[in-house]
Design a protein around this motif. Structure first.
Motif, PDB file in Angstrom:
ATOM      1  N   GLY A   1      26.652   9.563  18.495  1.00  0.00           N
ATOM      2  CA  GLY A   1      26.450   8.205  18.897  1.00  0.00           C
ATOM      3  C   GLY A   1      26.307   7.276  17.708  1.00  0.00           C
ATOM      4  O   GLY A   1      26.419   7.688  16.557  1.00  0.00           O
ATOM      5  N   SER A   2      26.034   6.036  17.990  1.00  0.00           N
ATOM      6  CA  SER A   2      25.871   5.060  16.912  1.00  0.00           C
ATOM      7  C   SER A   2      24.393   4.856  16.586  1.00  0.00           C
ATOM      8  O   SER A   2      23.525   4.993  17.438  1.00  0.00           O
ATOM      9  N   ILE A   3      24.142   4.514  15.325  1.00  0.00           N
ATOM     10  CA  ILE A   3      22.778   4.292  14.851  1.00  0.00           C
ATOM     11  C   ILE A   3      22.394   2.846  15.116  1.00  0.00           C
ATOM     12  O   ILE A   3      23.119   1.919  14.760  1.00  0.00           O
ATOM     13  N   ALA A   4      21.239   2.655  15.750  1.00  0.00           N
ATOM     14  CA  ALA A   4      20.763   1.316  16.052  1.00  0.00           C
ATOM     15  C   ALA A   4      19.648   0.880  15.102  1.00  0.00           C
ATOM     16  O   ALA A   4      19.513  -0.293  14.819  1.00  0.00           O
ATOM     17  N   ARG A   5      18.852   1.831  14.625  1.00  0.00           N
ATOM     18  CA  ARG A   5      17.689   1.476  13.829  1.00  0.00           C
ATOM     19  C   ARG A   5      17.275   2.660  12.960  1.00  0.00           C
ATOM     20  O   ARG A   5      17.445   3.808  13.333  1.00  0.00           O
ATOM     21  N   ALA A   6      16.702   2.345  11.801  1.00  0.00           N
ATOM     22  CA  ALA A   6      16.100   3.375  10.971  1.00  0.00           C
ATOM     23  C   ALA A   6      14.839   2.802  10.352  1.00  0.00           C
ATOM     24  O   ALA A   6      14.825   1.661   9.890  1.00  0.00           O
ATOM     25  N   ASP A   7      13.775   3.567  10.380  1.00  0.00           N
ATOM     26  CA  ASP A   7      12.510   3.154   9.788  1.00  0.00           C
ATOM     27  C   ASP A   7      12.133   4.159   8.710  1.00  0.00           C
ATOM     28  O   ASP A   7      12.124   5.371   8.968  1.00  0.00           O
ATOM     29  N   ILE A   8      11.837   3.651   7.530  1.00  0.00           N
ATOM     30  CA  ILE A   8      11.433   4.497   6.413  1.00  0.00           C
ATOM     31  C   ILE A   8      10.036   4.057   6.004  1.00  0.00           C
ATOM     32  O   ILE A   8       9.846   2.917   5.579  1.00  0.00           O
ATOM     33  N   HIS A   9       9.067   4.936   6.190  1.00  0.00           N
ATOM     34  CA  HIS A   9       7.676   4.618   5.879  1.00  0.00           C
ATOM     35  C   HIS A   9       7.175   5.551   4.783  1.00  0.00           C
ATOM     36  O   HIS A   9       7.386   6.758   4.856  1.00  0.00           O
ATOM     37  N   PHE A  10       6.483   4.984   3.805  1.00  0.00           N
ATOM     38  CA  PHE A  10       5.911   5.782   2.718  1.00  0.00           C
ATOM     39  C   PHE A  10       4.559   5.168   2.381  1.00  0.00           C
ATOM     40  O   PHE A  10       4.474   4.195   1.642  1.00  0.00           O
ATOM     41  N   SER A  11       3.517   5.694   2.969  1.00  0.00           N
ATOM     42  CA  SER A  11       2.165   5.178   2.764  1.00  0.00           C
ATOM     43  C   SER A  11       1.306   6.239   2.092  1.00  0.00           C
ATOM     44  O   SER A  11       1.349   7.406   2.474  1.00  0.00           O
ATOM     45  N   ILE A  12       0.530   5.810   1.121  1.00  0.00           N
ATOM     46  CA  ILE A  12      -0.396   6.705   0.424  1.00  0.00           C
ATOM     47  C   ILE A  12      -1.698   5.941   0.197  1.00  0.00           C
ATOM     48  O   ILE A  12      -1.669   4.835  -0.350  1.00  0.00           O
ATOM     49  N   PRO A  13      -2.830   6.507   0.580  1.00  0.00           N
ATOM     50  CA  PRO A  13      -4.105   5.832   0.333  1.00  0.00           C
ATOM     51  C   PRO A  13      -4.590   6.094  -1.099  1.00  0.00           C
ATOM     52  O   PRO A  13      -5.466   6.918  -1.339  1.00  0.00           O
ATOM     53  N   PHE A  14      -4.011   5.377  -2.053  1.00  0.00           N
ATOM     54  CA  PHE A  14      -4.385   5.560  -3.451  1.00  0.00           C
ATOM     55  C   PHE A  14      -5.846   5.176  -3.675  1.00  0.00           C
ATOM     56  O   PHE A  14      -6.330   4.225  -3.047  1.00  0.00           O
ATOM     57  N   PRO A  15      -6.553   5.863  -4.582  1.00  0.00           N
ATOM     58  CA  PRO A  15      -7.917   5.439  -4.942  1.00  0.00           C
ATOM     59  C   PRO A  15      -7.880   4.012  -5.504  1.00  0.00           C
ATOM     60  O   PRO A  15      -6.981   3.661  -6.264  1.00  0.00           O
ATOM     61  N   LYS A  16      -8.829   3.196  -5.110  1.00  0.00           N
ATOM     62  CA  LYS A  16      -8.856   1.780  -5.502  1.00  0.00           C
ATOM     63  C   LYS A  16      -9.426   1.609  -6.907  1.00  0.00           C
ATOM     64  O   LYS A  16     -10.503   1.073  -7.093  1.00  0.00           O
ATOM     65  N   ASN A  17      -8.681   2.049  -7.899  1.00  0.00           N
ATOM     66  CA  ASN A  17      -9.098   1.950  -9.292  1.00  0.00           C
ATOM     67  C   ASN A  17      -8.261   0.865  -9.964  1.00  0.00           C
ATOM     68  O   ASN A  17      -7.072   1.064 -10.204  1.00  0.00           O
ATOM     69  N   PRO A  18      -8.859  -0.294 -10.312  1.00  0.00           N
ATOM     70  CA  PRO A  18      -8.082  -1.401 -10.870  1.00  0.00           C
ATOM     71  C   PRO A  18      -7.423  -1.093 -12.214  1.00  0.00           C
ATOM     72  O   PRO A  18      -6.494  -1.788 -12.614  1.00  0.00           O
ATOM     73  N   SER A  19      -7.857  -0.049 -12.904  1.00  0.00           N
ATOM     74  CA  SER A  19      -7.234   0.293 -14.190  1.00  0.00           C
ATOM     75  C   SER A  19      -6.190   1.401 -14.058  1.00  0.00           C
ATOM     76  O   SER A  19      -5.611   1.830 -15.047  1.00  0.00           O
ATOM     77  N   SER A  20      -5.916   1.853 -12.813  1.00  0.00           N
ATOM     78  CA  SER A  20      -4.906   2.902 -12.615  1.00  0.00           C
ATOM     79  C   SER A  20      -3.509   2.319 -12.697  1.00  0.00           C
ATOM     80  O   SER A  20      -3.306   1.113 -12.591  1.00  0.00           O
ATOM     81  N   ARG A  21      -2.523   3.172 -12.860  1.00  0.00           N
ATOM     82  CA  ARG A  21      -1.131   2.741 -12.940  1.00  0.00           C
ATOM     83  C   ARG A  21      -0.680   2.036 -11.664  1.00  0.00           C
ATOM     84  O   ARG A  21       0.241   1.238 -11.690  1.00  0.00           O
ATOM     85  N   ILE A  22      -1.320   2.286 -10.555  1.00  0.00           N
ATOM     86  CA  ILE A  22      -0.950   1.669  -9.286  1.00  0.00           C
ATOM     87  C   ILE A  22      -1.398   0.211  -9.231  1.00  0.00           C
ATOM     88  O   ILE A  22      -0.666  -0.655  -8.781  1.00  0.00           O
ATOM     89  N   TYR A  23      -2.612  -0.063  -9.701  1.00  0.00           N
ATOM     90  CA  TYR A  23      -3.204  -1.391  -9.518  1.00  0.00           C
ATOM     91  C   TYR A  23      -3.248  -2.252 -10.776  1.00  0.00           C
ATOM     92  O   TYR A  23      -3.536  -3.437 -10.693  1.00  0.00           O
ATOM     93  N   SER A  24      -2.982  -1.694 -11.923  1.00  0.00           N
ATOM     94  CA  SER A  24      -3.085  -2.454 -13.162  1.00  0.00           C
ATOM     95  C   SER A  24      -1.785  -3.195 -13.484  1.00  0.00           C
ATOM     96  O   SER A  24      -0.745  -2.559 -13.693  1.00  0.00           O
ATOM     97  N   PRO A  25      -1.822  -4.531 -13.571  1.00  0.00           N
ATOM     98  CA  PRO A  25      -0.611  -5.269 -13.949  1.00  0.00           C
ATOM     99  C   PRO A  25      -0.104  -4.889 -15.342  1.00  0.00           C
ATOM    100  O   PRO A  25       1.109  -4.829 -15.560  1.00  0.00           O
ATOM    101  N   SER A  26      -1.005  -4.583 -16.267  1.00  0.00           N
ATOM    102  CA  SER A  26      -0.569  -4.244 -17.625  1.00  0.00           C
ATOM    103  C   SER A  26       0.131  -2.889 -17.692  1.00  0.00           C
ATOM    104  O   SER A  26       0.847  -2.601 -18.649  1.00  0.00           O
ATOM    105  N   LEU A  27      -0.067  -2.055 -16.667  1.00  0.00           N
ATOM    106  CA  LEU A  27       0.617  -0.751 -16.613  1.00  0.00           C
ATOM    107  C   LEU A  27       1.829  -0.792 -15.680  1.00  0.00           C
ATOM    108  O   LEU A  27       2.395   0.250 -15.343  1.00  0.00           O
ATOM    109  N   GLY A  28       2.213  -1.990 -15.259  1.00  0.00           N
ATOM    110  CA  GLY A  28       3.371  -2.120 -14.369  1.00  0.00           C
ATOM    111  C   GLY A  28       3.051  -1.743 -12.942  1.00  0.00           C
ATOM    112  O   GLY A  28       3.921  -1.272 -12.209  1.00  0.00           O
ATOM    113  N   GLY A  29       1.799  -1.945 -12.525  1.00  0.00           N
ATOM    114  CA  GLY A  29       1.353  -1.548 -11.200  1.00  0.00           C
ATOM    115  C   GLY A  29       2.084  -2.237 -10.067  1.00  0.00           C
ATOM    116  O   GLY A  29       2.776  -3.233 -10.254  1.00  0.00           O
TER     117      GLY A  29
END
Length: 181
Positions: A1-29
Motif C-alpha cells: 500500500g501507500s505510506i500516509a504518515r511516518a513519526d520518528i521519535h527520539f526522547s532521552i531524559p538527560f540529567p539536567k546538568n548545565p555544564s554538560s555537552r547537552i545543555y552547555s552553549p559553549s560545548l555546542g549543546g
C-alpha cells in the motif's frame, strides 16, 4: 500500500546538568545536533530529500539551547514528523503508517525487530538481529568504500549530510532565535 504518515521519535531524559555537552552553549549543546541528526538522516533515507514543505517548532531551555523540537516534512505522500525531546522519558521509535497497515521499530536506530500491524489489526513480529552490535553495517560500508576506491558512500552521500546540516541549522535558528528570553 501507500505510506500516509511516518513519526520518528527520539526522547532521552538527560540529567539536567548545565555544564554538560547537552545543555552547555559553549560545548555546542542542544538536542537537534545531538540526537535530532538521527531523525533527519532516517527521514531522508526512507522518504528522500525532496520534501515539499518544512515546519519547525521547539523549546529552549534555561541555558539557551534547544531542549525539544518538532520538525514536520510534507511529502507528496503525506507528512513526516520528527521529534526530539531532552526533558522527558518519551518514545524512541519509528512508526510508518499506510493504507494497509503500519510498521513499528522501537529504539529505531538500534531495532532488532519490527512489528507489522496489518489492516485486519493482526500483528507480526519480524526479527532483524544484529550480526554483532549494529556497527558492523557502518564498518562494512566503510570497507566497501575503501576497497572500491570511491570517495563517498552511496548509502549516505555528502549531499545528504549537507542537507541534514542545513535543516538542523534552520531549526536551531528558528527555535533559539524566535523564543522570548
Amino acid at each position: 500500500g501507500s505510506i500516509a504518515r511516518a513519526d520518528i521519535h527520539f526522547s532521552i531524559p538527560f540529567p539536567k546538568n548545565p555544564s554538560s555537552r547537552i545543555y552547555s552553549p559553549s560545548l555546542g549543546g542542544g538536542l537537534i545536533y545531538d540526537i535530532g541528526v538521527y531523525n533527519l538522516h532516517t527521514a531522508f533515507t526512507l522518504f528522500g530529500e525532496n520534501y515539499r514543505d518544512l515546519s519547525i517548532c521547539g523549546r529552549v531551555g534555561p541555558t539557551g539551547v534547544d531542549i525539544g523540537s518538532g520538525i514536520a516534512f510534507s511529502y507528496d505522500g503525506g507528512p513526516l514528523v520528527c521529534t526530539t525531546t531532552a526533558d522527558v522519558a518519551g518514545p524512541h521509535e519509528l512508526l510508518i503508517c499506510g493504507d494497509r497497515g503500519s510498521l513499528l521499530a522501537k529504539s529505531f536506530n538500534g531495532a532488532q525487530e519490527l512489528i507489522l500491524t496489518k489492516e485486519d489489526s493482526s500483528h507480526q513480529t519480524i526479527p532483524c538481529p544484529f550480526q554483532c552490535n549494529g556497527f558492523e553495517y557502518e564498518i562494512g560500508e566503510f570497507i566497501d568504500i575503501v576497497r572500491s576506491g570511491r570517495r563517498e558512500s552511496v548509502l549516505l552521500p555528502w549531499s545528504r549530510s549537507r542537507l541534514v546540516c542545513e535543516v538542523m541549522e534552520e531549526a536551531v535558528h528558528k527555535i533559539c532565535r524566535s523564543t522570548p528570553k
